[in-house]
Design an enzyme around this catalytic site. Sequence first.
Site, PDB file in Angstrom:
ATOM      1  N   SER A 132       0.810  -1.217   0.000  1.00  0.00           N
ATOM      2  CA  SER A 132       0.000   0.000   0.000  1.00  0.00           C
ATOM      3  C   SER A 132       0.844   1.268   0.000  1.00  0.00           C
ATOM      4  O   SER A 132       0.392   2.323  -0.457  1.00  0.00           O
ATOM      5  CB  SER A 132      -0.946   0.011   1.213  1.00  0.00           C
ATOM      6  OG  SER A 132      -0.216  -0.112   2.425  1.00  0.00           O
ATOM      7  N   ASP A 361      -2.207   6.790  11.790  1.00  0.00           N
ATOM      8  CA  ASP A 361      -1.465   6.175  10.695  1.00  0.00           C
ATOM      9  C   ASP A 361      -0.114   6.873  10.552  1.00  0.00           C
ATOM     10  O   ASP A 361      -0.025   7.983  10.020  1.00  0.00           O
ATOM     11  CB  ASP A 361      -2.271   6.286   9.397  1.00  0.00           C
ATOM     12  CG  ASP A 361      -1.580   5.589   8.220  1.00  0.00           C
ATOM     13  OD1 ASP A 361      -0.424   5.160   8.381  1.00  0.00           O
ATOM     14  OD2 ASP A 361      -2.206   5.486   7.152  1.00  0.00           O
ATOM     15  N   HIS A 364       1.764   5.339   6.247  1.00  0.00           N
ATOM     16  CA  HIS A 364       1.532   5.924   4.931  1.00  0.00           C
ATOM     17  C   HIS A 364       1.868   7.422   4.966  1.00  0.00           C
ATOM     18  O   HIS A 364       2.234   7.950   6.007  1.00  0.00           O
ATOM     19  CB  HIS A 364       0.083   5.678   4.494  1.00  0.00           C
ATOM     20  CG  HIS A 364      -0.253   4.223   4.397  1.00  0.00           C
ATOM     21  ND1 HIS A 364      -0.790   3.516   5.452  1.00  0.00           N
ATOM     22  CD2 HIS A 364      -0.098   3.339   3.381  1.00  0.00           C
ATOM     23  CE1 HIS A 364      -0.959   2.255   5.092  1.00  0.00           C
ATOM     24  NE2 HIS A 364      -0.538   2.118   3.839  1.00  0.00           N
TER      25      HIS A 364
END
Length: 382
Positions: A132, A361, A364
């Site tokens: 990802s 998060d 990312h």
Amino acid sequence: MASSTFILCFFAFSLLLGLVRLTKASKLEIEELSWLDDDKDEEINMVLGRHDSLRKCDFGSGKWVYDQTYPLYDAATCPYLSTRVTCRKNGRPDSDYEKWRWKPHGCNIPRFDALEFLGRMRRKRIMLVGDSIMRNQWESLICLVESVVPTDRKTVTYAGPTMAFHALDFETSIEFCWAPLLVELKKGPGNRRILHLDLIEENAKYWRAADVLVFDSAHWWTHSDKWTSWDLLMEGKHVARDMNRMVAYQRGLRTWAKWIDLNLDPRQSRVIFRSMSPRHNRDNGWKCYKQREPLAYASHPHVPEEMMILKGVQKSMRFPVYLQDITAMSALRKDGHPSVYTQAGGDKVVKQHGTGHGSADCSHWCLPGVPDIWNEMLNAML
């Protein structure tokens, strides 16, 4: 006497004719050999020469420089971004994280020029393969180029684990292939997930015809037991319930390296392996919350074990694979992660429940942001 002279001349002519035939046969045999065995091929030497020239500039060593002319695109006008990386749209109050560019020591990374990039990549397939975070980089690259392509001359297609942005007038595609472990992860008896350390073709069949390949694979190999990606590991007929993660990673990379060596030609394809993106998600995932600027230096610099394994596998390969080292430079960018801004109203969740609720998060990256700089580096390498 004349007869002897004639015999000698005939013998000499026959010998010369034989040498010519032998030379032609040798040339045909050489042409049948793989490019890997043709050490004198000028094209191969040219590719290796470019590889050596890249080593002279260490893109990974430098500093972050604040630049008001960044970012290179507006997230509000790029329709290809995932919701979880549009941090300002999701309520992040600051924007300075978008305005930092990377300045290597001793060389420069050119500012990304979309038209120039698409011109060089005309009639080519560029494929980013990985997890990802690689998709994070793929979305960044699309946003860097899409504004110069008219709306009716660009499209996105989906096929299996791949998605592709097409710039039709340039006959260029920028693609992403989901393969976080590179090797094959399959369902077995009892619905158990089996990671085949020596199998790769089911994933690699999507990469075969690409002109530029950018790989990454690390995070899924290092997940904790609670979040592990597999139930069993298999190599040949040998099945293991558990294995040292770094041993498994090395074996998986060797399978990938063997496939590259046997299936690709450096006169046709360029291969880059991007190093591991750092995670700042220790301390229950809140280490990047409210970070507003890059670190000036790493307080505890170290080379991750994954990097050492990757370099070892790279050195064993005959195909010239370029290593794009983004680990240390990105480790300074705690401020670049979405944190709580992966969806609208992130701050409200924190105010209502505190930082003990859920997690932030810190893996990312917000876009625009750090992956744009990775792509400027990628452009320079190409």
